[in-house]
Write a protein that holds these residues in place. Structure first.
Motif, PDB file in Angstrom:
ATOM      1  N   ILE A 187     129.840 -38.472 -49.488  1.00 24.26           N
ATOM      2  CA  ILE A 187     128.972 -39.337 -48.672  1.00 24.26           C
ATOM      3  C   ILE A 187     127.618 -39.536 -49.350  1.00 24.26           C
ATOM      4  CG2 ILE A 187     127.676 -39.468 -46.507  1.00 24.26           C
ATOM      5  CD1 ILE A 187     130.093 -38.085 -45.168  1.00 24.26           C
ATOM      6  N   TYR A 188     127.028 -38.439 -49.855  1.00 22.73           N
ATOM      7  CA  TYR A 188     125.741 -38.568 -50.549  1.00 22.73           C
ATOM      8  C   TYR A 188     125.875 -39.532 -51.724  1.00 22.73           C
ATOM      9  CZ  TYR A 188     124.558 -34.083 -48.223  1.00 22.73           C
ATOM     10  OH  TYR A 188     124.343 -33.077 -47.329  1.00 22.73           O
ATOM     11  N   ALA A 189     126.964 -39.372 -52.504  1.00 21.74           N
ATOM     12  CA  ALA A 189     127.150 -40.199 -53.695  1.00 21.74           C
ATOM     13  C   ALA A 189     127.238 -41.673 -53.314  1.00 21.74           C
ATOM     14  CB  ALA A 189     128.411 -39.759 -54.439  1.00 21.74           C
ATOM     15  N   GLU A 190     127.999 -41.977 -52.275  1.00 22.96           N
ATOM     16  CA  GLU A 190     128.152 -43.370 -51.869  1.00 22.96           C
ATOM     17  C   GLU A 190     126.843 -43.928 -51.317  1.00 22.96           C
ATOM     18  OE1 GLU A 190     130.944 -45.648 -48.648  1.00 22.96           O
ATOM     19  OE2 GLU A 190     131.935 -44.361 -50.135  1.00 22.96           O
ATOM     20  N   ALA A 191     126.141 -43.117 -50.525  1.00 21.76           N
ATOM     21  CA  ALA A 191     124.869 -43.578 -49.962  1.00 21.76           C
ATOM     22  C   ALA A 191     123.854 -43.855 -51.058  1.00 21.76           C
ATOM     23  CB  ALA A 191     124.330 -42.538 -48.979  1.00 21.76           C
ATOM     24  N   LEU A 192     123.788 -42.977 -52.064  1.00 18.91           N
ATOM     25  CA  LEU A 192     122.855 -43.166 -53.164  1.00 18.91           C
ATOM     26  C   LEU A 192     123.180 -44.429 -53.960  1.00 18.91           C
ATOM     27  CD1 LEU A 192     122.660 -39.441 -54.254  1.00 18.91           C
ATOM     28  CD2 LEU A 192     120.656 -40.824 -53.651  1.00 18.91           C
ATOM     29  N   SER A 193     124.470 -44.713 -54.128  1.00 21.90           N
ATOM     30  CA  SER A 193     124.861 -45.918 -54.865  1.00 21.90           C
ATOM     31  C   SER A 193     124.514 -47.183 -54.096  1.00 21.90           C
ATOM     32  CB  SER A 193     126.362 -45.886 -55.170  1.00 21.90           C
ATOM     33  OG  SER A 193     126.645 -44.931 -56.167  1.00 21.90           O
ATOM     34  N   ILE A 194     124.752 -47.170 -52.792  1.00 25.53           N
ATOM     35  CA  ILE A 194     124.397 -48.333 -51.981  1.00 25.53           C
ATOM     36  C   ILE A 194     122.883 -48.546 -52.012  1.00 25.53           C
ATOM     37  CG2 ILE A 194     124.374 -49.286 -49.637  1.00 25.53           C
ATOM     38  CD1 ILE A 194     127.051 -47.782 -49.183  1.00 25.53           C
ATOM     39  N   ALA A 195     122.148 -47.418 -51.925  1.00 24.65           N
ATOM     40  CA  ALA A 195     120.691 -47.516 -52.005  1.00 24.65           C
ATOM     41  C   ALA A 195     120.258 -48.146 -53.333  1.00 24.65           C
ATOM     42  CB  ALA A 195     120.064 -46.132 -51.844  1.00 24.65           C
ATOM     43  N   ALA A 196     120.878 -47.680 -54.425  1.00 26.50           N
ATOM     44  CA  ALA A 196     120.514 -48.203 -55.746  1.00 26.50           C
ATOM     45  C   ALA A 196     120.810 -49.692 -55.860  1.00 26.50           C
ATOM     46  CB  ALA A 196     121.256 -47.427 -56.833  1.00 26.50           C
ATOM     47  N   LYS A 197     121.843 -50.149 -55.168  1.00 32.61           N
ATOM     48  CA  LYS A 197     122.206 -51.567 -55.199  1.00 32.61           C
ATOM     49  C   LYS A 197     121.059 -52.449 -54.706  1.00 32.61           C
ATOM     50  CE  LYS A 197     126.717 -52.228 -56.293  1.00 32.61           C
ATOM     51  NZ  LYS A 197     127.227 -53.289 -57.193  1.00 32.61           N
TER      52      LYS A 197
END
Length: 307
Positions: A187-197
């Protein structure tokens, strides 16, 4: 009263600290040789003895601890041609501290019980540092009398010892514990990637989450890697994570449970291993998911295993 004679197989990152605590606390200790001789030699220098095979170890011990990778290794050590069962006498207690499959533990318990041997499981919570400090937690699956027999030895390296049920219950609880943490990692990994987007940096992300209700010890070690690029912030490989999640899915299948989330989480770590990142540590799942999304969270501090 004389302390029970202890055997130990698997004196690696976790096992060395556990075994060292036992020998320093006066338990007669015999270890089985390890591919890395340094921890073995250290334990021998502290008074331990060495056995060459699991069967040989079984002939000189009252309790044997296993601290190996998983079910495949445990089964070989117990059932193999020179396995523990070949040298064991009635009254021996085997304690599997690995993260293994509950179904295997229950099967071994049933067959060894006929020989007068007790099979217990005591998977661990904690780190190699806590192992060295004798501050681990242990989730013990064992029959009541067997639990009382092995508890004093487990207390030699664990500050928190909980009897969670019969044989296999410890491994079940450990797998569920790992599913929770590895699920959070995904979940952290996906959230961080969406944030980076959308241009939100990991530093900004952390400034919102840190100290709030979603903060926890696992989040802190995960983000120590993300923010500081410290690959040793959480030393547990993606291949081991994938293995544990396979076990969770196997358990769900064996019990007929619907497992929508654990199946998805398993596939995230399976993809990471399939991409050649199995030797990376768990927080680095953030870089794998970021790469899949065409973004970067920071410089990756080690080469991809496939390169």
């Amino acid at each position: 009263m004389d302390k029970p004679r202890i055997g130990f197989i698997g004196v690696g990152l976790m096992g060395h600290g556990m075994a060292r605590n036992l020998v320093e606390k006066g338990f007669p200790l015999t270890v089985m040789g390890h591919r890395n001789r340094a921890p073995v030699e250290d334990l021998l220098s502290r008074g331990a003895k060495e056995a060459k095979t699991p069967a040989e170890l079984a002939t000189v011990c009252d309790i044997i601890f296993l601290c190996v990778t998983g079910a495949t290794q445990v089964e070989a050590l117990v059932r193999g041609p020179e396995g523990i069962a070949k040298g064991a006498a009635p009254g021996l207690h085997i304690v599997d501290c690995s993260t293994s499959e509950p179904t295997l533990t229950m099967a071994l318990h049933a067959e060894l019980k006929a020989q007068g041997i007790e099979m217990c499981d005591a998977p661990l919570g904690g780190t190699p540092v806590q192992a060295a400090e004798g501050a681990l937690s242990a989730m013990v699956g064992a029959e009541p009398a067997a639990f009382e027999k092995v508890r004093p030895a487990i207390e030699g390296f664990a500050a928190k010892v909980i009897h969670v049920g019969g044989p296999g219950a410890g491994h079940t609880m450990k797998l569920l514990n790992n599913f929770l943490s590895l699920g959070y990692g995904a979940i952290y990994a996906e959230a961080l990637s969406i944030a980076a987007k959308v241009g939100v940096t990991p530093q900004t992300f952390d400034s919102v989450i840190a100290g709030g209700r979603m903060d926890c010890g696992f989040y802190q070690t995960f983000m120590k890697y993300v923010l500081e690029r410290d690959v040793n912030a959480h030393r547990f490989t993606l291949s081991n994570a994938h293995k544990d999640l396979r076990y969770v899915n196997n358990l769900a299948n064996a019990t007929g449970a619907a497992n929508f989330v654990s199946a998805s989480v398993k596939n995230i770590y399976a993809a990471a291993e399939g991409l050649g990142r199995g030797a990376w540590n768990v927080p680095q799942i953030s870089d794998v998911v970021a790469e899949m999304n065409g973004v970067s969270l920071g410089e990756v501090p080690q080469l991809k295993a496939a390169e």
